[in-house]
Design a protein around this motif. Structure first.
Motif, short mmCIF file in Angstrom:
data_model
loop_
_atom_site.label_atom_id
_atom_site.label_comp_id
_atom_site.label_asym_id
_atom_site.label_seq_id
_atom_site.Cartn_x
_atom_site.Cartn_y
_atom_site.Cartn_z
N THR A 513 3.39 -56.15 -34.63
CA THR A 513 2.90 -56.75 -33.37
C THR A 513 3.48 -55.98 -32.20
OG1 THR A 513 2.79 -58.93 -34.42
CG2 THR A 513 2.74 -58.87 -32.01
N LYS A 514 2.65 -55.44 -31.33
CA LYS A 514 3.10 -54.58 -30.25
C LYS A 514 3.62 -55.41 -29.07
CE LYS A 514 1.78 -51.05 -32.67
NZ LYS A 514 2.80 -50.23 -33.36
N VAL A 515 4.83 -55.94 -29.23
CA VAL A 515 5.40 -56.79 -28.19
C VAL A 515 5.82 -56.00 -26.96
CG1 VAL A 515 6.14 -58.56 -29.81
CG2 VAL A 515 7.67 -56.65 -29.29
N VAL A 543 2.65 -67.88 -30.03
CA VAL A 543 2.08 -67.59 -28.71
C VAL A 543 2.34 -66.13 -28.34
CG1 VAL A 543 2.22 -68.12 -26.25
CG2 VAL A 543 2.21 -69.97 -27.92
N ILE A 544 3.55 -65.65 -28.61
CA ILE A 544 3.88 -64.25 -28.30
C ILE A 544 2.98 -63.30 -29.09
CG2 ILE A 544 5.66 -62.48 -28.49
CD1 ILE A 544 7.76 -64.70 -28.05
N ALA A 545 2.84 -63.55 -30.39
CA ALA A 545 2.02 -62.67 -31.22
C ALA A 545 0.56 -62.74 -30.80
CB ALA A 545 2.16 -63.08 -32.69
N ALA A 548 0.13 -60.82 -27.54
CA ALA A 548 0.26 -59.37 -27.73
C ALA A 548 -1.01 -58.79 -28.33
CB ALA A 548 1.46 -59.07 -28.62
N ARG A 549 -1.65 -59.56 -29.21
CA ARG A 549 -2.89 -59.07 -29.83
C ARG A 549 -4.07 -59.10 -28.88
NH1 ARG A 549 -0.77 -62.00 -34.41
NH2 ARG A 549 -1.93 -63.85 -33.75
N PRO A 556 -4.81 -68.16 -22.52
CA PRO A 556 -5.59 -68.53 -23.71
C PRO A 556 -4.71 -68.84 -24.92
CG PRO A 556 -6.56 -66.63 -22.61
CD PRO A 556 -5.25 -66.88 -21.95
N ALA A 557 -3.62 -68.11 -25.08
CA ALA A 557 -2.72 -68.36 -26.22
C ALA A 557 -2.06 -69.73 -26.09
CB ALA A 557 -1.67 -67.27 -26.30
#
Length: 619
Positions: A513-515, A543-545, A548-549, A556-557
């Motif tokens: 996952t490109k955080v 929510v973070i993942a 990031a996507r 929205p997350a």
């Protein structure tokens, strides 16, 4: 053993342009646009002397290839035009970093030339600027002194080095660097490693140094009582330093033991004797594979006798290396005879791969050697053989005085090998192409106002609030200032915030996952939503993942992972408890029910909230 160690740390600065021209900073992996070939040669100084390092490099007869990309190099890097004015952005960062290290800033800075003779800088020198002196950092209740902080240009990237040809790529050339030089204030291998780590934390705290592979390099200076300063060049990782310093201390101890043994045998610098011969004729019909292949390619074979050295070439100087390996390093670098096994010697017979007994006997007879002498055989081009035999003699003579001054390169097993002779004290001189630059008190005061907090400041502020490992991870990951802002806003759960910013982000990154695309403001808004009860604690990683996507969008997350309303959770708990099995063990019953509820809520409810509801309704 009287170990002392000092550091020279190099960090690339995060600037848009190079230090002495307007070319952009950045590495290139596409095919180069052009190539320049040059040969280095020594010239006399104003005092009519040759530099020893220059003479060593000249003996290698290297053909130096420079690969160029038009967008990242100009005539300055190729030494065809004078330098442009110093990059102001780089100068400001360098002063800031020097202040973070408690240095005294020069009121007028001067560009100097530092000899750089391995071909990695086409000019033969590196332009460097002393920014600050007499600094220090706190370390285990004492101060580690900083000798000097310099702003300088980086060298080329080495792409290949085989035989007499070395290939450099010029994209990295002239990238701004900060160099931090400490006094030899470290006395154990672990201290050297930990001081390097702490200096890195301080420099990274500025947020203005580059990070990643190739942006940081450490040189480590080591000596013990009776030894001399040896520089271990280009250490890639801080974690390597302790083992490298340990091995170098043992190496110097072993070299001093060899010196003592030679003294007992009556051999010193003045009494040392050697003799070398061409023995190609002896090996015309050899079955030794490397010598046979060399002769088939019209090569030759040479040998040298080291009087009184019998047995010493096998003397272990580090866990996997002998005195003979020290000689191999010199032959490999200076004579460019770099195809293993490089040489054979009479103290160790290589069964099945080296000369046979009859060949050794013939060499011994030709050199009129006694069994108290050591014999060394090398092969290849005759000119290279002569250089190699001369270097073996030089290294053997150095063994009579102990530890030679030299720069060493790091091997894969974290031992070291010869790289070049250590430059002399006169390698620095003024650069007449660049005018002095005044540094005013107003300029320094302006930078001081914006100085970031140091790791020591953060440790003092959050000691007792966060565990030491978690606090250190925040500092190392460069997220301590972000944590501080979130903690002040969120007002609670510092451990949760720190854990998310370290372990959770690291785990997401490892899973692909490109955080890195998520900015600080994202995390500040995320934890504000958590404080307000919009999402559960367990939903934060999701929510973070999710964000990031989807390009880093938080809204929205948050909607997709919104926390279950309290009334809805209470109703669900009542439903689940009505279906529960009986158990005389209350704790087990609660844990069972939590699992049943979590199956329905996922990350939309925290386990502690579910437990609280269950405690209210369970009999």
């Amino acid at each position: 053993m009287g170990l002392i160690s000092g550091l020279e740390i190099h960090y690339q600065l995060d600037t848009r342009r190079k230090l002495f021209c307007n070319c952009p900073v950045g590495l290139r992996n596409d095919l180069p646009d052009a190539e320049i070939i040059r040969h280095m040669r020594p010239t006399l100084s104003e005092l009519g002397e040759y530099d020893g390092t220059a003479l060593m490099e000249f003996k290698t007869k290297k053909e130096v290839h420079y690969q160029l990309h038009y967008e990242t190099v100009c005539t300055y890097e190729m030494d065809d035009t004078p330098p442009f004015p110093v990059n102001q952005q780089a100068l400001e960062i360098a002063v800031e970093l020097a202040l973070l290290l408690n240095c005294q800033i020069a009121d007028e800075i001067h560009v100097s030339r530092k000899q750089y003779l391995d071909g990695s800088i086409p000019t033969g020198f590196q332009r460097t600027i002393a920014i600050g002196v007499d600094g220090w950092i706190p370390f285990r209740g004492r101060k580690i002194r900083i000798m000097q902080v310099c702003l300088e240009e980086d060298a080329c990237r080495e792409m290949d080095d085989i035989g007499h040809v070395v290939i450099f790529r010029t994209d990295r050339l002239s990238t701004p660097l900060i160099e931090v030089i400490t006094y030899p204030d470290m006395h154990t291998p672990d201290e050297a490693m930990e001081v390097d780590r702490e200096l890195g934390r301080i420099l990274r705290a500025s947020g203005k140094v580059r990070r990643g592979i190739g942006t940081v390099r450490q040189d480590v200076n080591v000596s013990i009582t009776g030894g001399t300063r040896v520089e271990i060049k280009g250490v890639a990782k801080t974690g390597f330093i302790a083992r490298l310093v340990h091995h170098e201390a043992l190496r110097q101890k072993a070299l001093l033991e060899i010196k003592d043994e030679l003294k007992i045998r009556g051999i010193n610098r003045e009494t040392f004797v050697f003799e070398k011969v061409d023995c190609t004729d002896i090996f015309r019909d050899t079955k030794c594979p490397p010598i046979r292949e060399s002769l088939a390619a019209h090569g030759s074979v040479g040998a040298i006798k080291l009087n009184g050295f019998a047995g010493l070439l096998n003397y272990m100087v580090s866990p996997h290396r002998t005195l003979a390996d020290e000689m191999k390093g010199r032959v490999r670098v200076i004579a460019c005879l770099d195809q293993a096994p490089i040489l054979f010697h009479s103290d160790r017979r290589e069964a099945g791969s080296g000369p046979d007994e009859a060949e050794w006997l013939a060499v011994r007879n030709k050199l009129r050697a006694n069994y108290t002498d050591s014999l060394v055989v090398v092969w290849g081009d005759m000119a290279d053989i002569q250089t190699g035999l001369a270097e073996i003699a030089i290294r053997a003579r150095e063994a009579t005085v102990g530890v030679p001054n030299e720069t060493r390169q790091v091997l894969r097993n974290l031992e070291t090998d010869f790289e070049r002779i250590l430059p002399g004290p006169d390698r620095m001189y003024p650069d007449t192409d660049s005018p002095p630059i005044p540094i005013t008190q107003e300029f320094i005061a302006g930078i001081q106002q914006g100085l970031p907090a140091t790791p020591e400041y953060w440790r003092n502020k959050y000691r007792g609030i966060l565990s030491e490992p978690l606090l250190q991870q925040l500092i190392d990951f460069g997220r301590i200032a972000l944590f501080d802002r979130i903690h002040v806003t969120a007002g609670h759960e510092p451990g949760t915030i720190a854990y998310i910013l370290t372990a959770v982000l690291r785990d997401l990154d490892r899973r692909g996952t490109k955080v890195a695309c998520l900015e600080d403001g994202f995390f500040e808004r995320l934890f504000e939503s958590y404080r307000e009860g919009t999402i559960s604690r367990e939903a934060i990683p999701e929510v973070i993942a999710d964000s990031a996507r989807n390009g880093g969008e938080l809204g929205p997350a948050l909607e997709r992972h919104r926390k279950m309303p309290a009334a809805e959770l209470a109703a669900l708990v009542r439903t689940i408890t009505g279906q529960a099995v009986e158990s005389k063990y209350f704790d087990r019953k609660i844990d069972f029910l939590i699992g049943r509820v979590k199956e329905r809520t996922g990350v939309q409810a925290d386990g502690r909230d579910i437990r609280a509801r269950l405690m209210e309704v369970c009999p």
